[in-house]
Design a protein around this motif. Structure first.
Motif, short mmCIF file in Angstrom:
data_model
loop_
_atom_site.label_atom_id
_atom_site.label_comp_id
_atom_site.label_asym_id
_atom_site.label_seq_id
_atom_site.Cartn_x
_atom_site.Cartn_y
_atom_site.Cartn_z
N HIS A 48 -63.67 -29.06 -31.45
CA HIS A 48 -62.62 -30.02 -31.75
C HIS A 48 -61.29 -29.36 -32.10
CE1 HIS A 48 -65.05 -33.67 -31.79
NE2 HIS A 48 -65.97 -33.02 -32.46
N ASP A 49 -61.37 -28.26 -32.84
CA ASP A 49 -60.17 -27.71 -33.49
C ASP A 49 -59.50 -26.59 -32.70
OD1 ASP A 49 -60.66 -29.44 -35.65
OD2 ASP A 49 -62.06 -28.01 -36.53
N VAL A 50 -59.93 -26.38 -31.46
CA VAL A 50 -59.35 -25.31 -30.65
C VAL A 50 -58.53 -25.93 -29.54
CG1 VAL A 50 -59.87 -23.34 -29.18
CG2 VAL A 50 -61.31 -23.80 -31.18
N TYR A 51 -57.26 -25.50 -29.43
CA TYR A 51 -56.42 -26.03 -28.36
C TYR A 51 -56.62 -25.18 -27.12
CZ TYR A 51 -52.54 -27.40 -25.47
OH TYR A 51 -51.80 -27.85 -24.41
N VAL A 52 -57.07 -25.82 -26.04
CA VAL A 52 -57.27 -25.15 -24.77
C VAL A 52 -56.74 -26.07 -23.68
CG1 VAL A 52 -58.97 -24.16 -23.17
CG2 VAL A 52 -59.36 -23.99 -25.63
N GLU A 53 -56.03 -25.51 -22.72
CA GLU A 53 -55.55 -26.29 -21.58
C GLU A 53 -56.74 -26.88 -20.82
OE1 GLU A 53 -52.63 -27.12 -20.48
OE2 GLU A 53 -51.30 -25.92 -21.76
N ILE A 54 -56.62 -28.11 -20.39
CA ILE A 54 -57.75 -28.79 -19.76
C ILE A 54 -58.16 -28.11 -18.46
CG2 ILE A 54 -56.45 -30.48 -18.39
CD1 ILE A 54 -58.56 -32.55 -19.49
N ARG A 55 -57.21 -27.47 -17.77
CA ARG A 55 -57.56 -26.78 -16.53
C ARG A 55 -58.42 -25.54 -16.78
NH1 ARG A 55 -57.40 -29.80 -12.32
NH2 ARG A 55 -57.23 -27.95 -11.01
N THR A 56 -58.46 -25.09 -18.03
CA THR A 56 -59.32 -23.96 -18.37
C THR A 56 -60.77 -24.26 -18.02
OG1 THR A 56 -57.83 -23.32 -20.15
CG2 THR A 56 -60.04 -22.41 -20.23
N VAL A 57 -61.16 -25.54 -18.16
CA VAL A 57 -62.53 -25.93 -17.80
C VAL A 57 -62.81 -25.58 -16.35
CG1 VAL A 57 -64.14 -27.86 -17.56
CG2 VAL A 57 -62.59 -27.76 -19.53
N ASP A 58 -61.87 -25.88 -15.47
CA ASP A 58 -62.07 -25.61 -14.05
C ASP A 58 -62.24 -24.11 -13.79
OD1 ASP A 58 -61.71 -28.35 -13.57
OD2 ASP A 58 -59.54 -28.09 -13.42
N VAL A 59 -61.45 -23.29 -14.51
CA VAL A 59 -61.56 -21.84 -14.34
C VAL A 59 -62.96 -21.36 -14.70
CG1 VAL A 59 -60.71 -19.61 -15.17
CG2 VAL A 59 -59.09 -21.47 -14.72
N HIS A 60 -63.48 -21.85 -15.83
CA HIS A 60 -64.80 -21.37 -16.27
C HIS A 60 -65.92 -21.95 -15.43
CE1 HIS A 60 -63.71 -18.98 -19.80
NE2 HIS A 60 -62.70 -19.82 -19.95
N VAL A 61 -65.75 -23.17 -14.91
CA VAL A 61 -66.75 -23.70 -13.97
C VAL A 61 -66.78 -22.83 -12.72
CG1 VAL A 61 -67.29 -25.62 -12.44
CG2 VAL A 61 -66.70 -26.07 -14.82
N GLY A 62 -65.60 -22.39 -12.27
CA GLY A 62 -65.56 -21.49 -11.12
C GLY A 62 -66.29 -20.18 -11.38
N ARG A 63 -66.11 -19.63 -12.57
CA ARG A 63 -66.82 -18.39 -12.92
C ARG A 63 -68.32 -18.62 -13.00
NH1 ARG A 63 -62.91 -16.30 -17.87
NH2 ARG A 63 -61.06 -15.84 -16.59
N LEU A 64 -68.72 -19.76 -13.57
CA LEU A 64 -70.14 -20.09 -13.67
C LEU A 64 -70.75 -20.24 -12.28
CD1 LEU A 64 -72.66 -20.89 -15.27
CD2 LEU A 64 -71.71 -23.21 -15.45
#
Length: 231
Positions: free
Chosen positions: A185-201
């Motif tokens: 909850h308390d960490v600010y991360v750009e929403i597109r970061t999810v896409d980057v990590h899904v790509g790595r996964l």
């Protein structure tokens, strides 16, 4: 995934429990008084109840007694949460059928360990720290992932991301939900970061050209899908 009903009238604590238990892989439902708790158990039988001793309307001890008195609910494991630490209070709770007793304040790691210990005794098929989906195995205790007969090397963020997806195969998680569950909850991360990590996964999981188990749902998010073979 174990379904846990949290019965706690202190809202801040109930939200803290919901957040932390969700991160540990539990499916959490919240109720705030005894009457709500009894209705929730009737509507959807949980795998475990975390039950506060002091509740409005119906006490935790009385709820435990009622659960044990009915054939449909007598086998549901119950852990009492209470500020009462005296021996006679602990004995009273256990005599009413509680499986364990955790005194406030408690550490989350201790509570989770107690919950898993109770589930291992009462629900051994859902209590393990190993999750499996198709040919993928995730071991939370050793932080290892295997696909078929090979090790899959993941960074800590990709490991948490896969863990969340494996908890509910087929469910579409929005990017916002994944941000909340993986980064917090308390960490600010750009929403597109999810896409980057899904790509790595994806790259790590499909290194040998295996079928891609991650389905992208346009404008929604991601899901694990055993029948899916593309992006």
């Amino acid at each position: 995934m174990a379904k846990v009903l949290v019965v706690e009238d202190e809202e801040a604590l109930s939200q803290l429990l919901s957040y932390n238990l969700g991160k540990e892989g539990f499916e959490v439902a919240l109720t705030f008084d005894g009457d709500e708790a009894l209705m929730a158990v009737d509507e959807q039988k949980p795998d475990l109840v975390l039950l506060d001793w002091m509740l409005p309307n119906v006490s935790g001890v009385e709820i435990c007694r009622r659960l044990r008195a009915q054939s449909e609910t007598r086998d549901i494991p119950v852990i009492m949460l209470t500020a009462r630490g005296e021996e006679e209070d602990r004995i009273r709770g256990l005599e009413q059928g509680a499986d364990d007793y955790v005194t406030k304040p408690f550490s989350m790691s201790e509570l989770v360990a107690r919950m898993r210990a109770v589930l291992r005794r009462t629900r051994p098929t859902i209590a393990g720290d190993v999750a499996t989906f198709a040919d993928i195995t995730l071991d939370r205790e050793t932080c290892r992932v295997r696909r078929s007969n090979r090790d899959v090397h993941l960074g800590p963020t990709e490991f948490r991301l896969l863990d969340v997806l494996m908890q509910r195969p087929g469910r579409v998680f929005s990017r916002e939900q994944l941000l909340d569950r993986v980064w917090g909850h308390d960490v600010y991360v750009e929403i597109r970061t999810v896409d980057v990590h899904v790509g790595r996964l994806r790259k790590a999981l499909n290194k040998r050209g295996e079928q891609d188990p991650i389905r992208t749902v346009r404008s929604s998010g991601y899901a694990l899908d055993e029948t899916y073979g593309g992006r």
